[in-house]
Design an enzyme around this catalytic site. Structure first.
Site, PDB file in Angstrom:
ATOM      1  CE1 TYR A  75     -10.017  12.134   5.085  1.00  0.00           C
ATOM      2  CE2 TYR A  75      -8.405  10.473   5.741  1.00  0.00           C
ATOM      3  CZ  TYR A  75      -8.933  11.324   4.784  1.00  0.00           C
ATOM      4  OH  TYR A  75      -8.383  11.344   3.531  1.00  0.00           O
ATOM      5  CG  HIS A 127      -0.083   8.204   0.073  1.00  0.00           C
ATOM      6  ND1 HIS A 127      -0.662   7.201  -0.659  1.00  0.00           N
ATOM      7  CD2 HIS A 127       0.696   8.895  -0.794  1.00  0.00           C
ATOM      8  CE1 HIS A 127      -0.260   7.300  -1.920  1.00  0.00           C
ATOM      9  NE2 HIS A 127       0.565   8.316  -2.030  1.00  0.00           N
ATOM     10  CB  CYS A 139      -0.618  28.660  11.029  1.00  0.00           C
ATOM     11  SG  CYS A 139      -0.864  27.787  12.595  1.00  0.00           S
ATOM     12  CB  THR A 203      -0.350  -1.295  -4.605  1.00  0.00           C
ATOM     13  OG1 THR A 203      -0.744  -0.016  -5.126  1.00  0.00           O
ATOM     14  CG2 THR A 203       0.831  -1.827  -5.392  1.00  0.00           C
ATOM     15  CG  ASN A 228      -3.024  -7.523  -6.379  1.00  0.00           C
ATOM     16  OD1 ASN A 228      -4.180  -7.960  -6.340  1.00  0.00           O
ATOM     17  ND2 ASN A 228      -2.762  -6.223  -6.390  1.00  0.00           N
ATOM     18  N   PRO A 229      -4.177 -10.758  -5.477  1.00  0.00           N
ATOM     19  CG  PRO A 229      -6.004 -10.817  -4.035  1.00  0.00           C
ATOM     20  CD  PRO A 229      -4.810 -10.012  -4.395  1.00  0.00           C
TER      21      PRO A 229
HETATM   22  C1  BV8 Z   1       0.390  14.318  -6.696  1.00  0.00           C
HETATM   23  C2  BV8 Z   1      -4.066   9.052   1.610  1.00  0.00           C
HETATM   24  C3  BV8 Z   1       1.397  16.199  -7.677  1.00  0.00           C
HETATM   25  C4  BV8 Z   1      -5.431   9.621   1.868  1.00  0.00           C
HETATM   26  C5  BV8 Z   1      -4.007   8.606  -0.792  1.00  0.00           C
HETATM   27  C6  BV8 Z   1      -5.501  15.024 -11.985  1.00  0.00           C
HETATM   28  C7  BV8 Z   1      -5.560  16.040 -11.053  1.00  0.00           C
HETATM   29  C8  BV8 Z   1      -4.788  16.037  -9.900  1.00  0.00           C
HETATM   30  C9  BV8 Z   1      -3.931  14.981  -9.658  1.00  0.00           C
HETATM   31  C10 BV8 Z   1      -3.894  13.981 -10.611  1.00  0.00           C
HETATM   32  C11 BV8 Z   1      -4.638  13.983 -11.766  1.00  0.00           C
HETATM   33  N1  BV8 Z   1      -4.345  12.856 -12.470  1.00  0.00           N
HETATM   34  C12 BV8 Z   1      -3.430  12.136 -11.790  1.00  0.00           C
HETATM   35  C13 BV8 Z   1      -3.142  12.823 -10.686  1.00  0.00           C
HETATM   36  C14 BV8 Z   1      -2.218  12.430  -9.675  1.00  0.00           C
HETATM   37  C15 BV8 Z   1      -3.004  11.731  -8.566  1.00  0.00           C
HETATM   38  C16 BV8 Z   1      -3.370  10.349  -9.047  1.00  0.00           C
HETATM   39  O1  BV8 Z   1      -2.528   9.497  -9.161  1.00  0.00           O
HETATM   40  N2  BV8 Z   1      -4.660  10.139  -9.366  1.00  0.00           N
HETATM   41  C17 BV8 Z   1      -5.054   8.847  -9.890  1.00  0.00           C
HETATM   42  C18 BV8 Z   1      -6.212   8.291  -9.097  1.00  0.00           C
HETATM   43  C19 BV8 Z   1      -5.403   9.023 -11.357  1.00  0.00           C
HETATM   44  N3  BV8 Z   1      -2.065  11.667  -7.476  1.00  0.00           N
HETATM   45  C20 BV8 Z   1      -2.023  12.659  -6.574  1.00  0.00           C
HETATM   46  O2  BV8 Z   1      -2.818  13.569  -6.546  1.00  0.00           O
HETATM   47  C21 BV8 Z   1      -0.869  12.582  -5.612  1.00  0.00           C
HETATM   48  N4  BV8 Z   1      -0.194  13.845  -5.588  1.00  0.00           N
HETATM   49  O3  BV8 Z   1       0.380  13.748  -7.759  1.00  0.00           O
HETATM   50  O4  BV8 Z   1       0.983  15.545  -6.500  1.00  0.00           O
HETATM   51  C22 BV8 Z   1       0.217  17.001  -8.177  1.00  0.00           C
HETATM   52  C23 BV8 Z   1      -0.212  18.080  -7.448  1.00  0.00           C
HETATM   53  C24 BV8 Z   1      -1.302  18.826  -7.937  1.00  0.00           C
HETATM   54  C25 BV8 Z   1      -1.933  18.456  -9.129  1.00  0.00           C
HETATM   55  C26 BV8 Z   1      -1.495  17.320  -9.829  1.00  0.00           C
HETATM   56  C27 BV8 Z   1      -0.426  16.579  -9.352  1.00  0.00           C
HETATM   57  C28 BV8 Z   1      -1.340  12.280  -4.214  1.00  0.00           C
HETATM   58  C29 BV8 Z   1      -1.873  10.868  -4.176  1.00  0.00           C
HETATM   59  C30 BV8 Z   1      -2.094  10.459  -2.718  1.00  0.00           C
HETATM   60  C31 BV8 Z   1      -3.566  10.395  -2.414  1.00  0.00           C
HETATM   61  N5  BV8 Z   1      -3.759   9.858  -1.052  1.00  0.00           N
HETATM   62  N6  BV8 Z   1      -4.115   8.138   0.470  1.00  0.00           N
HETATM   63  C32 BV8 Z   1      -6.384   8.594   2.411  1.00  0.00           C
HETATM   64  O5  BV8 Z   1      -6.044   7.384   2.432  1.00  0.00           O
HETATM   65  O6  BV8 Z   1      -7.479   9.011   2.836  1.00  0.00           O
HETATM   66  S1  BV8 Z   1      -4.128   7.561  -2.092  1.00  0.00           S
HETATM   67  C33 BV8 Z   1      -4.929   6.168  -1.569  1.00  0.00           C
HETATM   68  O7  BV8 Z   1      -5.419   5.553  -2.718  1.00  0.00           O
HETATM   69  C34 BV8 Z   1      -4.020   5.152  -0.954  1.00  0.00           C
HETATM   70  O8  BV8 Z   1      -3.031   5.700  -0.132  1.00  0.00           O
HETATM   71  C35 BV8 Z   1      -3.444   4.447  -2.146  1.00  0.00           C
HETATM   72  O9  BV8 Z   1      -2.293   5.091  -2.601  1.00  0.00           O
HETATM   73  C36 BV8 Z   1      -4.509   4.640  -3.168  1.00  0.00           C
HETATM   74  C37 BV8 Z   1      -5.242   3.358  -3.340  1.00  0.00           C
HETATM   75  O10 BV8 Z   1      -4.342   2.521  -4.002  1.00  0.00           O
HETATM   76  P1  BV8 Z   1      -4.006   1.069  -3.419  1.00  0.00           P
HETATM   77  O11 BV8 Z   1      -3.299   1.187  -2.136  1.00  0.00           O
HETATM   78  O12 BV8 Z   1      -3.367   0.357  -4.519  1.00  0.00           O
HETATM   79  O13 BV8 Z   1      -5.387   0.447  -3.074  1.00  0.00           O
HETATM   80  P2  BV8 Z   1      -6.468   0.028  -4.122  1.00  0.00           P
HETATM   81  O14 BV8 Z   1      -7.733  -0.068  -3.380  1.00  0.00           O
HETATM   82  O15 BV8 Z   1      -6.377   0.881  -5.330  1.00  0.00           O
HETATM   83  O16 BV8 Z   1      -6.008  -1.441  -4.587  1.00  0.00           O
HETATM   84  C38 BV8 Z   1      -6.000  -2.466  -3.642  1.00  0.00           C
HETATM   85  C39 BV8 Z   1      -5.259  -3.628  -4.293  1.00  0.00           C
HETATM   86  O17 BV8 Z   1      -5.175  -4.670  -3.331  1.00  0.00           O
HETATM   87  C40 BV8 Z   1      -5.949  -4.201  -5.498  1.00  0.00           C
HETATM   88  O18 BV8 Z   1      -5.019  -4.404  -6.531  1.00  0.00           O
HETATM   89  C41 BV8 Z   1      -6.493  -5.556  -4.998  1.00  0.00           C
HETATM   90  O19 BV8 Z   1      -6.483  -6.537  -6.007  1.00  0.00           O
HETATM   91  C42 BV8 Z   1      -5.496  -5.886  -3.937  1.00  0.00           C
HETATM   92  N7  BV8 Z   1      -5.979  -6.779  -2.875  1.00  0.00           N
HETATM   93  C43 BV8 Z   1      -7.237  -6.950  -2.443  1.00  0.00           C
HETATM   94  N8  BV8 Z   1      -7.245  -7.845  -1.430  1.00  0.00           N
HETATM   95  C44 BV8 Z   1      -5.949  -8.225  -1.227  1.00  0.00           C
HETATM   96  C45 BV8 Z   1      -5.141  -7.541  -2.142  1.00  0.00           C
HETATM   97  N9  BV8 Z   1      -3.812  -7.706  -2.196  1.00  0.00           N
HETATM   98  C46 BV8 Z   1      -3.249  -8.563  -1.325  1.00  0.00           C
HETATM   99  N10 BV8 Z   1      -3.955  -9.265  -0.406  1.00  0.00           N
HETATM  100  C47 BV8 Z   1      -5.299  -9.115  -0.336  1.00  0.00           C
HETATM  101  N11 BV8 Z   1      -6.005  -9.827   0.579  1.00  0.00           N
END
Ligand code: BV8
Length: 269
Positions: A75, A127, A139, A203, A228-229
């Site tokens: 971070y 997030h 705490c 996204t 999105n691209p």
């Molecule tokens: C939850 C902050 C309930 C931190 C982030 C198994 C076990 C445990 C959990 C899970 C599980 N299976 C599923 C889950 C739920 C899990 C989840 O969804 N996992 C996925 C991966 C399968 N979710 C969670 O855990 C969430 N909490 O569900 O609580 C719970 C509780 C306990 C147990 C189970 C469930 C919490 C999720 C939040 C995580 N924190 N960020 C940090 O940033 O350090 S997530 C982080 O990744 C981002 O915030 C964002 O949300 C995500 C990335 O996604 P995107 O933003 O879409 O980015 P990405 O890189 O993926 O895509 C970029 C896009 O941009 C692409 O499409 C690309 O084409 C496009 N692009 C590129 N260039 C451009 C463009 N677009 C426009 N212009 C451009 N120039």
């Protein structure tokens, strides 16, 4: 067809008209909108020191428990990237929408604060915020924010300790396997269920529960517009999928909205 030809395409003009007519616009953004600000998305291979790590393996409470220094340093690296980053034309275009429409709310998955910096006023950072820190044990209540500028510690030893309870201090962001802030998520659901237009920008639509919001909007009869691209799971419910970088597409949408407004102004005159 890519929209980066320079002149607003038919689909940009049609999408702009739908946005211009909206009364309750929700904008949902992900890491892609910050890419043109120099911030790598989660899909991008991390560079250099971090290339061998998977963000989804670092952004978890278990990773922090296992190796607090590694996660804290990641971070710190990202905060450094952000310190050199500015909003890009995509962020400014979204901020400009507030001057053109009756209601604009931004739900962002990003923790970089660039929407605020660009001038957007109603932003829901579901997030969290990378610039804030909190006690790992919360705490003093959830969340227990900690101002690390008031703490002294050896950065080589990893994160500082909470001055109240001695637990590690951590970034005030939502990690995988953690619940999203209740109030923020409730408002995001409510806005998605009542929007008449949802503009989804940069996204991959893979992280829950936020990835479900465009589908909730669609099922609630909103018009979904994607920028999105690349195609994503959201493309199937998008009335228009404007393919290209948001820093190029969104200014074209704004220009088309303004052209439409002046035309209608002329018509009304
Ligand atoms: C939850 C902050 C309930 C931190 C982030 C198994 C076990 C445990 C959990 C899970 C599980 N299976 C599923 C889950 C739920 C899990 C989840 O969804 N996992 C996925 C991966 C399968 N979710 C969670 O855990 C969430 N909490 O569900 O609580 C719970 C509780 C306990 C147990 C189970 C469930 C919490 C999720 C939040 C995580 N924190 N960020 C940090 O940033 O350090 S997530 C982080 O990744 C981002 O915030 C964002 O949300 C995500 C990335 O996604 P995107 O933003 O879409 O980015 P990405 O890189 O993926 O895509 C970029 C896009 O941009 C692409 O499409 C690309 O084409 C496009 N692009 C590129 N260039 C451009 C463009 N677009 C426009 N212009 C451009 N120039």
């Amino acid at each position: 067809m890519s929209e980066v030809s320079g002149t607003p395409s038919q689909s940009i003009r049609e999408a702009a008209l739908a946005i211009r007519r909206s009364h309750r616009l929700v904008v949902l953004t992900g890491a892609g909108i910050s890419k043109e600000s120099g911030i790598p998305t989660f899909r991008d291979a991390l560079d250099g020191l971090w290339a061998r790590y998977d963000p989804q393996q670092l952004a978890t409470p278990s990773a922090f428990r296992r190796n607090p220094k590694l996660v804290w340093d990641w971070y710190h690296y990202r905060r450094g990237l952000l310190a050199q980053s500015q909003p890009n034309p995509g962020h400014y275009a979204i901020a400009e929408l507030e001057n053109l429409l009756p209601q604009v709310v931004v739900i962002t998955q990003n923790i970089d604060g660039l929407h605020h910096k660009a001038g957007s006023h109603d932003v829901i950072p579901v997030h969290g915020d990378i610039q804030l820190n909190k006690c790992f044990a919360d705490c003093q209540g959830d969340p227990t924010f900690i101002d690390i500028t008031r703490l002294e510690w050896d950065p080589e030893s990893g994160p500082p300790r909470c001055p109240h309870c001695g637990a590690y201090v951590r970034p005030a962001v939502v990690w995988f396997e953690e619940m999203l802030p209740h109030a923020a998520l409730e408002r995001a659901y409510e806005l998605s269920a009542t929007a008449d237009v949802m503009l989804v920008v940069g996204t991959s639509g893979t992280v829950q529960p936020v990835a479900s919001l465009p589908f909730l909007a669609y099922q609630s009869h909103a018009i979904v517009i994607e920028v999105n691209p690349e195609p994503t799971p959201i493309t199937m419910v998008a009335r228009w999928s404007l393919s290209g970088p948001s820093g190029v597409i969104l200014p074209q949408v704004i220009a088309a909205i303004k052209a439409g407004l002046s035309d209608s102004g002329a018509a009304d005159a």
